[in-house]
Scaffold this active site. Structure first.
Site, PDB file in Angstrom:
ATOM      1  N   HIS A 160      21.260  12.118  32.687  1.00 56.18           N
ATOM      2  CA  HIS A 160      20.722  10.948  33.592  1.00 56.18           C
ATOM      3  C   HIS A 160      19.584  10.096  32.912  1.00 56.18           C
ATOM      4  O   HIS A 160      19.537   8.920  33.293  1.00 56.18           O
ATOM      5  CB  HIS A 160      20.066  11.644  34.815  1.00 56.18           C
ATOM      6  CG  HIS A 160      20.927  12.143  35.833  1.00 56.18           C
ATOM      7  ND1 HIS A 160      20.726  13.227  36.933  1.00 56.18           N
ATOM      8  CD2 HIS A 160      22.212  11.881  35.939  1.00 56.18           C
ATOM      9  CE1 HIS A 160      21.871  13.225  37.617  1.00 56.18           C
ATOM     10  NE2 HIS A 160      22.874  12.350  36.960  1.00 56.18           N
ATOM     11  N   CYS A 213      38.157  -1.501  26.614  1.00 54.27           N
ATOM     12  CA  CYS A 213      37.189  -1.275  27.780  1.00 54.27           C
ATOM     13  C   CYS A 213      36.116  -0.131  27.507  1.00 54.27           C
ATOM     14  O   CYS A 213      35.426   0.056  28.043  1.00 54.27           O
ATOM     15  CB  CYS A 213      37.643  -1.371  29.063  1.00 54.27           C
ATOM     16  SG  CYS A 213      38.609  -0.004  29.410  1.00 54.27           S
TER      17      CYS A 213
HETATM   18  C1  PEP Z   1      37.337   5.184  28.460  1.00 57.33           C
HETATM   19  O1  PEP Z   1      37.606   6.464  28.700  1.00 57.33           O
HETATM   20  O2  PEP Z   1      37.031   4.577  27.770  1.00 57.33           O
HETATM   21  C2  PEP Z   1      36.823   4.277  29.616  1.00 57.33           C
HETATM   22  C3  PEP Z   1      36.556   3.278  29.540  1.00 57.33           C
HETATM   23  O3  PEP Z   1      36.662   5.170  30.923  1.00 57.33           O
HETATM   24  P1  PEP Z   1      35.622   6.350  31.467  1.00 57.33           P
HETATM   25  O4  PEP Z   1      34.587   5.973  30.510  1.00 57.33           O
HETATM   26  O5  PEP Z   1      35.210   5.737  32.846  1.00 57.33           O
HETATM   27  O6  PEP Z   1      36.030   7.414  31.452  1.00 57.33           O
END
Ligand code: PEP
Ligand code: MG
Length: 551
Positions: A195, A506
């Site tokens: 957190h 992403c």
């Molecule tokens: C990832 O795994 O890179 C992703 C973007 O998803 P999360 O971080 O939400 O698991």
């Protein structure tokens, strides 16, 4: 005598660069708590003192909540809300008051023993989410203790422009400081999903862990540089190093003149790069217009629930929220990732106990198992599709069979809605998150069933290197973009290009400027980054030249 520059490596919990003096924060665990017996006549007075400390703590938390809300730090608001709720927990009320009566001891000592027992219980559970809860309990208890016992370490005593070190940070310590007062954080322990780290990121404060207390004691008070992109702490910097970092520090997201940002930045040699945003809260939408993003590359829909923007998984409530998001996004594309539940995101609902949750029934597997939940989200999205440019992203796809089943499920729901006369957009692209090595290996087959791909480097790194993403020890060991993952990205980009479908990155690395050049060299042309890093990312792209050699 001049000292040579020294560089130490730490684990990055929040990106950014800061220059400041190293300040060692006294931990509440260093406080000496007196223990003594009280007479029966004093019991009510002690209980009253405890109640008043709780009331004052509550008022303080409510004020802090207001400040954080004004700052736009919604992650922090959610965490502070949970502390306010915890104040009403019976273990904090009856547990402590009962023991003051039974043991006839002063409040501080009884309170400390109850908390130690409770924290010990969570620590022994060996589960990261539960250990996180232990830190929240410690955090709340030190707040209450501060009102019982006057020796305290408060953020007011931290000198201006400090880089603050603490063995471990509790959420309040990051929540209470102003980004104008404190420049960054260092700790010995702490993970990216803690957190405290979440709040530091939401405030744009750099934060590194894995820095030992022994080392800090040696350099207390020194002027240091914290590079939260590369994971470095630099002491006794040379003039060149200092000049370089001073320029970088000025470029913190808040200082970039936003008017000068193009929608689509181009590299020095004229290649346009698309920059999308990752979204976890509707609140961040206002930033996207300011930063002129081309679209939303990833909505982590499960976070809308975590942040209480979505209260129930009810279809209609979801529909209203998704419609609102699409309407606010205007003509921007919005990529909704279906609920990525299970594994470390089991806060929401964890009907199954698994020995190995990260390899268990999570994400798409979870949705396929709990089809009512899957149906409610798919129907809500299909109904909302006529209000904007909606795309659907499937999390943690592992093989063709699973992908085809998920797509058939969506197609069936679409038919059912159309039959009832509900309007659904004619074209809704369906894409996959690339997070599992099996996907990469079989990409030539999978890609034929996808309208787009999004590479989730956070999970792809975890599964490729068999390294728990929430464990700082393993994250630190392999770095944010291991060569094996680079090779995978290259493979996926090539397959996507061959099949003429868009592919983005992403994961967190898309926001990490130390890897922008590498990602471009691997062929990445679409980045989906955390909103606060977008101005910096665009600016960085404009300074780079594409590498034309072979990888
Ligand atoms: C990832 O795994 O890179 C992703 C973007 O998803 P999360 O971080 O939400 O698991
Ligand atoms: Mg993921």
């Amino acid at each position: 005598m001049t000292q040579d520059e020294i560089r130490y490596r730490g684990a990055v919990l929040s990106e950014g660069v800061a220059i400041g003096s190293l300040y060692l924060l006294k931990s509440h665990e260093d406080w000496v708590i007196p223990e003594f017996s009280i007479t029966a006549a004093k019991i009510d007075q002690e209980i009253e003192r405890y109640r008043s400390a709780r009331t004052r703590s509550k008022k303080e938390l409510e004020t802090l909540r207001g400040v954080l809300k004004d700052e736009g730090s919604l992650e922090a608001v959610t965490i502070i809300d949970s502390h306010i709720q915890m104040l009403e927990d019976p273990f904090l009320i009856d547990g402590v008051e009962g023991k003051i009566r039974d043991l006839q001891k002063n409040t501080e000592s009884v309170f400390k023993n109850v908390i130690d027992e409770y924290v010990g219980y969570f620590h022994n559970l060996e589960d990261h989410a539960m250990q996180e809860r232990a830190i929240d309990v410690k955090d709340l208890s030190s707040r209450i203790m501060k009102h019982l016992h006057r020796q305290q370490a408060s953020s007011n005593t931290i000198p201006l422009q400090s880089i603050v070190y603490s063995y471990e940070l509790i959420p309040s310590q990051t929540a209470e400081v102003s980004p104008n007062h404190v420049k960054a954080f260092l700790t010995e322990i702490g993970g990216r999903t803690s957190h405290a780290a979440l709040i530091a990121r939401s405030k744009g404060l750099p934060y590194l862990s894995n820095i030992s207390l022994e080392w800090v004691k040696e350099h207390e008070g020194a002027s240091i540089i914290l590079d939260g992109n590369e994971g470095l702490v630099i002491v006794y910097p040379t003039v060149e190093t200092l000049t370089y970092y001073k320029a970088l520090e000025q470029k913190r997201p808040y200082f970039i003149p936003k008017d000068s940002l193009p929608i689509t930045p181009e590299t020095q040699d004229g290649t346009p790069i698309t920059v999308y945003a990752n979204l976890e809260s509707l609140y961040d939408l206002h930033l996207l217009r300011e930063y002129k993003v081309s679209g939303i590359g990833l909505v982590r829909t499960e976070f809308l629930y975590l942040k209480k923007e979505l209260v129930a998984f009810d279809e209609n409530e979801q529909f209203l929220l998704y419609r609102k998001l699409l309407q606010l996004a205007g003509n921007m594309e919005v990529t909704f990732r279906l609920f990525d539940l299970g594994s470390d995101k089991k806060l929401f609902c964890s009907p199954i106990l698994e020995p190995n949750p990260a390899l268990g029934c999570r994400s798409l597997r979870f949705l396929m198992r709990y089809q009512d939940l899957f149906r409610s989200q798919v129907r809500a999205l299909l109904r909302a599709s006529q209000f904007g440019e909606l795309k659907i992203l499937l999390p943690l796809v592992t093989d063709v069979q699973e992908l085809l089943e998920a797509k058939a499920f969506i197609a069936k729901e679409r038919e059912a809605l159309l039959e009832k006369g509900v309007k659904v957009a004619d074209v809704i692209p369906i894409g996959c998150m690339v997070e599992v090595p099996a996907f990469v290996i079989m990409c030539d087959q999978l890609v034929k069933h996808c309208d787009f791909l999004s590479i989730g480097t956070n999970d792809l790194t975890q599964y490729t290197l068999a390294a728990d993403r929430s464990n700082p020890e393993t994250c630190y060991r392999y770095g944010p973009l291991h060569e094996s993952v680079q090779r995978m990205i290259k493979l996926v980009v090539e397959e996507a290009n061959k099949n003429g479908i868009p592919v983005s990155v992403c994961g967190e690395v898309a926001s990490n400027l130390a890897f922008t050049q590498t990602l471009l060299e691997l062929g990445v042309r679409i980045f989906s980054a955390s909103p606060r890093f977008i101005p910096l990312l665009k600016e960085k792209i404009q300074t780079l030249t594409l590498y034309t050699g072979s990888f």
